[in-house]
Design a protein around this motif. Structure first.
Motif, short mmCIF file in Angstrom:
data_model
loop_
_atom_site.label_atom_id
_atom_site.label_comp_id
_atom_site.label_asym_id
_atom_site.label_seq_id
_atom_site.Cartn_x
_atom_site.Cartn_y
_atom_site.Cartn_z
N ARG A 15 2.74 -8.11 -10.86
CA ARG A 15 2.70 -9.29 -11.74
C ARG A 15 3.14 -8.91 -13.15
N TYR A 18 6.86 -8.69 -13.25
CA TYR A 18 7.43 -10.04 -13.22
C TYR A 18 7.35 -10.68 -14.61
N LEU A 19 6.20 -10.57 -15.25
CA LEU A 19 6.02 -11.14 -16.59
C LEU A 19 7.00 -10.51 -17.58
N TRP A 20 7.17 -9.19 -17.47
CA TRP A 20 8.10 -8.48 -18.35
C TRP A 20 9.53 -8.96 -18.13
N GLU A 21 9.89 -9.11 -16.85
CA GLU A 21 11.24 -9.59 -16.52
C GLU A 21 11.51 -10.98 -17.09
N GLN A 22 10.49 -11.85 -17.09
CA GLN A 22 10.64 -13.22 -17.54
C GLN A 22 10.55 -13.39 -19.05
N ASP A 24 11.17 -13.23 -23.07
CA ASP A 24 12.31 -13.28 -23.98
C ASP A 24 12.34 -11.99 -24.80
N LYS A 27 10.92 -7.73 -26.05
CA LYS A 27 9.86 -7.62 -25.06
C LYS A 27 8.65 -6.94 -25.69
N TYR A 33 1.57 -6.86 -21.04
CA TYR A 33 1.89 -7.44 -19.74
C TYR A 33 0.84 -7.07 -18.70
#
Length: 59
Positions: A15, A18-22, A24, A27, A33
Motif C-alpha cells: 500500500r 502504491y501511495l508513493w506511485e500515486q 505528485d 514525493k 507513506y
C-alpha cells in the motif's frame, strides 16, 4: 503469528508503494507513506489485542 505479522507488513509495504506511485512531485518521505498505509489498513481491519503494531522499517 509471525506469518500474520509478515502478511500485514507486506500489505503495508504494498500500500505504501502504491501511495508513493500515486503521489505528485515532490514525493514525501518513505515514513509518511508507511504511516498512511498502516493507518488505512488498520481502518480496514482493526487489529485485535494480540496483533502486534507493525512499525516502519528503520533506515
Amino acid at each position: 503469528m509471525e506469518q500474520e505479522q509478515t502478511s500485514r507488513e507486506e500489505q503495508i509495504r504494498t500500500r505504501a508503494y502504491y501511495l508513493w506511485e500515486q503521489a505528485d512531485d515532490p514525493k514525501g518521505t518513505p515514513d509518511e507513506y508507511w504511516e498512511q498505509a498502516r493507518d488505512e489498513i488498520e481502518k480496514e481491519a482493526p487489529p485485535t489485542e494480540s496483533d502486534p503494531v507493525v512499525e516502519a522499517p528503520k533506515k
